[in-house]
Design an enzyme around this catalytic site. Structure first.
Site, PDB file in Angstrom:
ATOM      1  N   VAL A   1     122.241  84.339  18.487  1.00 16.23           N
ATOM      2  CA  VAL A   1     122.399  84.499  17.043  1.00 16.23           C
ATOM      3  C   VAL A   1     121.504  85.642  16.565  1.00 16.23           C
ATOM      4  CG1 VAL A   1     120.622  82.802  16.417  1.00 16.23           C
ATOM      5  CG2 VAL A   1     122.504  83.248  14.841  1.00 16.23           C
ATOM      6  N   CYS A   2     121.969  86.352  15.550  1.00 18.23           N
ATOM      7  CA  CYS A   2     121.165  87.381  14.881  1.00 18.23           C
ATOM      8  C   CYS A   2     121.446  87.256  13.388  1.00 18.23           C
ATOM      9  CB  CYS A   2     121.481  88.775  15.427  1.00 18.23           C
ATOM     10  SG  CYS A   2     123.160  89.345  15.090  1.00 18.23           S
ATOM     11  N   ALA A   3     121.254  88.305  12.645  1.00 19.99           N
ATOM     12  CA  ALA A   3     121.462  88.240  11.199  1.00 19.99           C
ATOM     13  C   ALA A   3     122.940  88.101  10.821  1.00 19.99           C
ATOM     14  CB  ALA A   3     120.859  89.460  10.513  1.00 19.99           C
TER      15      ALA A   3
ATOM     16  N   MET B   1     123.046  84.393  11.226  1.00 22.40           N
ATOM     17  CA  MET B   1     122.290  83.548  10.319  1.00 22.40           C
ATOM     18  C   MET B   1     122.799  83.645   8.881  1.00 22.40           C
ATOM     19  SD  MET B   1     120.289  81.783  12.159  1.00 22.40           S
ATOM     20  CE  MET B   1     119.279  81.029  10.892  1.00 22.40           C
TER      21      MET B   1
END
Length: 107
Positions: A66-68, A95
């Site tokens: 997961v990242c932004a 996210m």
């Protein structure tokens, strides 16, 4: 080489039902992003550190990334696939999407 993706609502459903408890969730954002908002179940390994930290990753478990917004995690998934990790899954929308589903604004 195809990258596996999961929709954020499906990921959260699996997380909430403990269906992925034996998996590793890795947040590839930077520490300042992590401090703002993160999943308690995740570990932080910033994107740029992956080449030096491959030995910390299990080859026998699913690895959710997961990242932004899902872009960096997608690139990390490709890097991991190129380096012999077959069980990597990118969380689409990152996210930002997770935050929206959980009622938290993340920009």
């Amino acid at each position: 080489m195809e990258i596996m993706n999961i929709q954020p609502h499906k990921f959260l459903e699996a997380l909430d039902q403990n269906l992925i408890k034996d998996s590793l969730i890795v947040d590839v954002r930077e520490p300042h992003e992590w401090e703002f908002y993160h999943l308690d179940e995740a570990v932080l390994i910033p994107m740029q550190q992956f080449p030096h930290r491959l030995g910390e990753l299990p080859e026998d478990k699913d690895i959710y990334l997961v990242c932004a917004h899902g872009v960096r995690s997608y690139h990390v998934a490709g890097f991991l696939r190129e380096n012999g990790f077959d069980r990597v899954i990118n969380i689409e929308g990152g996210m930002a999407a997770i935050g929206m589903l959980r009622g938290f604004q993340y920009d």
